[in-house]
Design a protein around this motif. Structure first.
Motif, PDB file in Angstrom:
ATOM      1  N   ILE A 138      86.581  58.374  15.458  1.00 51.84           N
ATOM      2  CA  ILE A 138      86.770  59.295  16.586  1.00 51.84           C
ATOM      3  C   ILE A 138      85.490  60.065  16.856  1.00 51.84           C
ATOM      4  O   ILE A 138      85.068  60.204  18.010  1.00 51.84           O
ATOM      5  CB  ILE A 138      87.951  60.249  16.317  1.00 51.84           C
ATOM      6  N   GLU A 139      84.832  60.548  15.815  1.00 50.06           N
ATOM      7  CA  GLU A 139      83.584  61.310  15.987  1.00 50.06           C
ATOM      8  C   GLU A 139      82.491  60.435  16.597  1.00 50.06           C
ATOM      9  O   GLU A 139      81.747  60.878  17.480  1.00 50.06           O
ATOM     10  CB  GLU A 139      83.132  61.919  14.658  1.00 50.06           C
ATOM     11  N   GLY A 140      82.380  59.189  16.143  1.00 49.21           N
ATOM     12  CA  GLY A 140      81.378  58.282  16.713  1.00 49.21           C
ATOM     13  C   GLY A 140      81.603  58.051  18.195  1.00 49.21           C
ATOM     14  O   GLY A 140      80.657  58.088  18.995  1.00 49.21           O
ATOM     15  N   ALA A 141      82.854  57.831  18.577  1.00 52.55           N
ATOM     16  CA  ALA A 141      83.170  57.652  19.998  1.00 52.55           C
ATOM     17  C   ALA A 141      82.931  58.948  20.763  1.00 52.55           C
ATOM     18  O   ALA A 141      82.383  58.943  21.870  1.00 52.55           O
ATOM     19  CB  ALA A 141      84.613  57.186  20.162  1.00 52.55           C
ATOM     20  N   ARG A 142      83.323  60.088  20.176  1.00 46.33           N
ATOM     21  CA  ARG A 142      83.133  61.385  20.840  1.00 46.33           C
ATOM     22  C   ARG A 142      81.663  61.648  21.135  1.00 46.33           C
ATOM     23  O   ARG A 142      81.305  62.067  22.234  1.00 46.33           O
ATOM     24  CB  ARG A 142      83.697  62.517  19.972  1.00 46.33           C
ATOM     25  N   VAL A 143      80.808  61.371  20.170  1.00 47.01           N
ATOM     26  CA  VAL A 143      79.371  61.592  20.364  1.00 47.01           C
ATOM     27  C   VAL A 143      78.863  60.733  21.525  1.00 47.01           C
ATOM     28  O   VAL A 143      78.125  61.221  22.389  1.00 47.01           O
ATOM     29  CB  VAL A 143      78.578  61.309  19.066  1.00 47.01           C
ATOM     30  N   LEU A 144      79.246  59.472  21.562  1.00 44.11           N
ATOM     31  CA  LEU A 144      78.776  58.597  22.633  1.00 44.11           C
ATOM     32  C   LEU A 144      79.332  59.008  23.994  1.00 44.11           C
ATOM     33  O   LEU A 144      78.705  58.774  25.024  1.00 44.11           O
ATOM     34  CB  LEU A 144      79.130  57.140  22.326  1.00 44.11           C
ATOM     35  N   LEU A 145      80.498  59.652  24.009  1.00 36.43           N
ATOM     36  CA  LEU A 145      81.097  60.104  25.261  1.00 36.43           C
ATOM     37  C   LEU A 145      80.540  61.432  25.746  1.00 36.43           C
ATOM     38  O   LEU A 145      80.576  61.723  26.941  1.00 36.43           O
ATOM     39  CB  LEU A 145      82.614  60.239  25.102  1.00 36.43           C
ATOM     40  N   THR A 146      80.014  62.241  24.844  1.00 33.09           N
ATOM     41  CA  THR A 146      79.607  63.593  25.234  1.00 33.09           C
ATOM     42  C   THR A 146      78.107  63.879  25.115  1.00 33.09           C
ATOM     43  O   THR A 146      77.645  64.857  25.675  1.00 33.09           O
ATOM     44  CB  THR A 146      80.361  64.647  24.385  1.00 33.09           C
ATOM     45  N   ASP A 147      77.379  63.051  24.405  1.00 32.37           N
ATOM     46  CA  ASP A 147      75.950  63.295  24.189  1.00 32.37           C
ATOM     47  C   ASP A 147      75.146  62.237  24.948  1.00 32.37           C
ATOM     48  O   ASP A 147      74.985  61.111  24.482  1.00 32.37           O
ATOM     49  CB  ASP A 147      75.646  63.240  22.691  1.00 32.37           C
ATOM     50  N   ALA A 148      74.653  62.621  26.119  1.00 33.71           N
ATOM     51  CA  ALA A 148      73.943  61.668  26.982  1.00 33.71           C
ATOM     52  C   ALA A 148      72.704  61.095  26.298  1.00 33.71           C
ATOM     53  O   ALA A 148      72.385  59.921  26.471  1.00 33.71           O
ATOM     54  CB  ALA A 148      73.560  62.342  28.301  1.00 33.71           C
ATOM     55  N   VAL A 149      72.020  61.896  25.506  1.00 30.59           N
ATOM     56  CA  VAL A 149      70.810  61.420  24.824  1.00 30.59           C
ATOM     57  C   VAL A 149      71.185  60.363  23.786  1.00 30.59           C
ATOM     58  O   VAL A 149      70.562  59.298  23.718  1.00 30.59           O
ATOM     59  CB  VAL A 149      70.038  62.591  24.181  1.00 30.59           C
ATOM     60  N   ALA A 150      72.208  60.643  22.977  1.00 28.71           N
ATOM     61  CA  ALA A 150      72.641  59.676  21.958  1.00 28.71           C
ATOM     62  C   ALA A 150      73.110  58.384  22.611  1.00 28.71           C
ATOM     63  O   ALA A 150      72.806  57.288  22.136  1.00 28.71           O
ATOM     64  CB  ALA A 150      73.748  60.275  21.093  1.00 28.71           C
ATOM     65  N   SER A 151      73.834  58.500  23.713  1.00 27.64           N
ATOM     66  CA  SER A 151      74.326  57.318  24.424  1.00 27.64           C
ATOM     67  C   SER A 151      73.159  56.488  24.966  1.00 27.64           C
ATOM     68  O   SER A 151      73.134  55.263  24.820  1.00 27.64           O
ATOM     69  CB  SER A 151      75.253  57.742  25.563  1.00 27.64           C
ATOM     70  N   LYS A 152      72.180  57.164  25.565  1.00 24.68           N
ATOM     71  CA  LYS A 152      71.018  56.455  26.103  1.00 24.68           C
ATOM     72  C   LYS A 152      70.233  55.769  24.991  1.00 24.68           C
ATOM     73  O   LYS A 152      69.830  54.607  25.128  1.00 24.68           O
ATOM     74  CB  LYS A 152      70.109  57.423  26.862  1.00 24.68           C
ATOM     75  N   GLU A 153      70.030  56.469  23.887  1.00 22.47           N
ATOM     76  CA  GLU A 153      69.305  55.874  22.757  1.00 22.47           C
ATOM     77  C   GLU A 153      70.049  54.654  22.212  1.00 22.47           C
ATOM     78  O   GLU A 153      69.436  53.643  21.868  1.00 22.47           O
ATOM     79  CB  GLU A 153      69.109  56.904  21.649  1.00 22.47           C
ATOM     80  N   MET A 154      71.377  54.741  22.129  1.00 22.11           N
ATOM     81  CA  MET A 154      72.164  53.621  21.626  1.00 22.11           C
ATOM     82  C   MET A 154      72.052  52.425  22.567  1.00 22.11           C
ATOM     83  O   MET A 154      71.854  51.296  22.128  1.00 22.11           O
ATOM     84  CB  MET A 154      73.627  54.030  21.463  1.00 22.11           C
ATOM     85  N   ARG A 155      72.140  52.668  23.865  1.00 13.95           N
ATOM     86  CA  ARG A 155      72.017  51.573  24.839  1.00 13.95           C
ATOM     87  C   ARG A 155      70.622  50.942  24.773  1.00 13.95           C
ATOM     88  O   ARG A 155      70.475  49.737  24.820  1.00 13.95           O
ATOM     89  CB  ARG A 155      72.306  52.073  26.248  1.00 13.95           C
ATOM     90  N   GLN A 156      69.592  51.779  24.667  1.00 10.52           N
ATOM     91  CA  GLN A 156      68.232  51.246  24.567  1.00 10.52           C
ATOM     92  C   GLN A 156      68.058  50.442  23.284  1.00 10.52           C
ATOM     93  O   GLN A 156      67.422  49.392  23.283  1.00 10.52           O
ATOM     94  CB  GLN A 156      67.209  52.382  24.635  1.00 10.52           C
ATOM     95  N   GLY A 157      68.645  50.940  22.205  1.00 12.56           N
ATOM     96  CA  GLY A 157      68.584  50.203  20.945  1.00 12.56           C
ATOM     97  C   GLY A 157      69.288  48.861  21.048  1.00 12.56           C
ATOM     98  O   GLY A 157      68.789  47.837  20.574  1.00 12.56           O
ATOM     99  N   LEU A 158      70.457  48.844  21.694  1.00 20.97           N
ATOM    100  CA  LEU A 158      71.174  47.581  21.894  1.00 20.97           C
ATOM    101  C   LEU A 158      70.345  46.617  22.730  1.00 20.97           C
ATOM    102  O   LEU A 158      70.244  45.430  22.409  1.00 20.97           O
ATOM    103  CB  LEU A 158      72.519  47.830  22.573  1.00 20.97           C
ATOM    104  N   LEU A 159      69.755  47.128  23.796  1.00 26.61           N
ATOM    105  CA  LEU A 159      68.934  46.283  24.656  1.00 26.61           C
ATOM    106  C   LEU A 159      67.784  45.670  23.868  1.00 26.61           C
ATOM    107  O   LEU A 159      67.513  44.471  23.950  1.00 26.61           O
ATOM    108  CB  LEU A 159      68.406  47.086  25.847  1.00 26.61           C
ATOM    109  N   CYS A 160      67.131  46.484  23.072  1.00 30.72           N
ATOM    110  CA  CYS A 160      66.006  45.991  22.281  1.00 30.72           C
ATOM    111  C   CYS A 160      66.469  44.971  21.246  1.00 30.72           C
ATOM    112  O   CYS A 160      65.847  43.925  21.076  1.00 30.72           O
ATOM    113  CB  CYS A 160      65.303  47.154  21.606  1.00 30.72           C
ATOM    114  N   HIS A 161      67.580  45.254  20.565  1.00 33.85           N
ATOM    115  CA  HIS A 161      68.099  44.315  19.569  1.00 33.85           C
ATOM    116  C   HIS A 161      68.495  42.992  20.220  1.00 33.85           C
ATOM    117  O   HIS A 161      68.190  41.924  19.691  1.00 33.85           O
ATOM    118  CB  HIS A 161      69.289  44.903  18.823  1.00 33.85           C
ATOM    119  N   LEU A 162      69.162  43.065  21.367  1.00 35.23           N
ATOM    120  CA  LEU A 162      69.549  41.837  22.064  1.00 35.23           C
ATOM    121  C   LEU A 162      68.322  41.066  22.505  1.00 35.23           C
ATOM    122  O   LEU A 162      68.248  39.844  22.364  1.00 35.23           O
ATOM    123  CB  LEU A 162      70.437  42.157  23.265  1.00 35.23           C
ATOM    124  N   HIS A 163      67.346  41.784  23.033  1.00 36.55           N
ATOM    125  CA  HIS A 163      66.104  41.153  23.460  1.00 36.55           C
ATOM    126  C   HIS A 163      65.443  40.463  22.268  1.00 36.55           C
ATOM    127  O   HIS A 163      64.995  39.320  22.345  1.00 36.55           O
ATOM    128  CB  HIS A 163      65.188  42.196  24.078  1.00 36.55           C
TER     129      HIS A 163
END
Length: 189
Positions: A138-163
């Protein structure tokens, strides 16, 4: 899973749960709504205002919907499987709780493999997606839903890992034109 979703909606008052369904199987939707209100304690207001039901989408619409989401919550006891792969393909973070799934660690395995392809092996990427407790989930999902910086960093990390996963071995680690600049930082330039 029902009580976890209720707790997540209570923890993030602005969160909206989006569920796709087949109109030919609308009894499934009615059954789920009844179960939520009678067994899990969802208020009728929560069901009306915080659960968005969308009729079946085309594959392109579905991927666009996944890309718009802040986080994909891997359900249990049945995991996301293909849905997890689709979410990761559009760089939408996934949170999973493999200990409560019937097909243990399917999504967790995908996340570990994705994170394990970076220099240094399994690292930060999968640790921020895979949880061993309901509270952590729940906390992990909450952070991604409420912290724009954490969400952006996670998406960028996913993009880089996929790349990185898709790069040819000879391209990995090259400066400039290589995958993610070859920096291994997990960021995107």
């Amino acid at each position: 899973f029902d009580t976890v979703m209720k707790e997540l909606l209570e923890a993030v008052p602005s969160a909206l749960v989006v569920i796709t369904y087949d109109v030919k199987k609308s009894l499934w939707r009615q059954t789920l709504e009844t179960r939520w209100s009678k067994q899990a304690g969802f208020s009728s207001e929560m069901i009306k205002r915080r659960i968005l039901w969308l009729e079946s989408l085309s594959p392109q619409q579905y991927l666009a919907l996944l890309a718009l989401g802040d986080v994909m919550v891997d359900p249990f006891p049945f995991g996301g499987g293909v849905t997890t792969l689709e979410a990761l393909a559009v760089c939408t973070p996934v949170v999973t709780l493999p200990a409560l799934q019937n097909v243990p660690a399917l999504s967790a395995g995908m996340l570990r493999t994705l994170g394990g392809n970076r220099a240094g092996g399994e690292g930060e990427m999968h640790r921020r997606h895979i949880y061993s407790s309901v509270a952590g989930f729940i906390e992990g999902a909450r952070v991604l839903l409420t912290d724009a910086v954490a969400s952006k960093e996670m998406r960028q990390g996913l993009l880089c890992h996929l790349h990185h996963c898709l790069c040819l071995p000879q391209q990995r680690g090259q400066g400039g034109g290589g995958c993610c600049g070859g920096s291994g930082s997990g960021g995107v330039g």
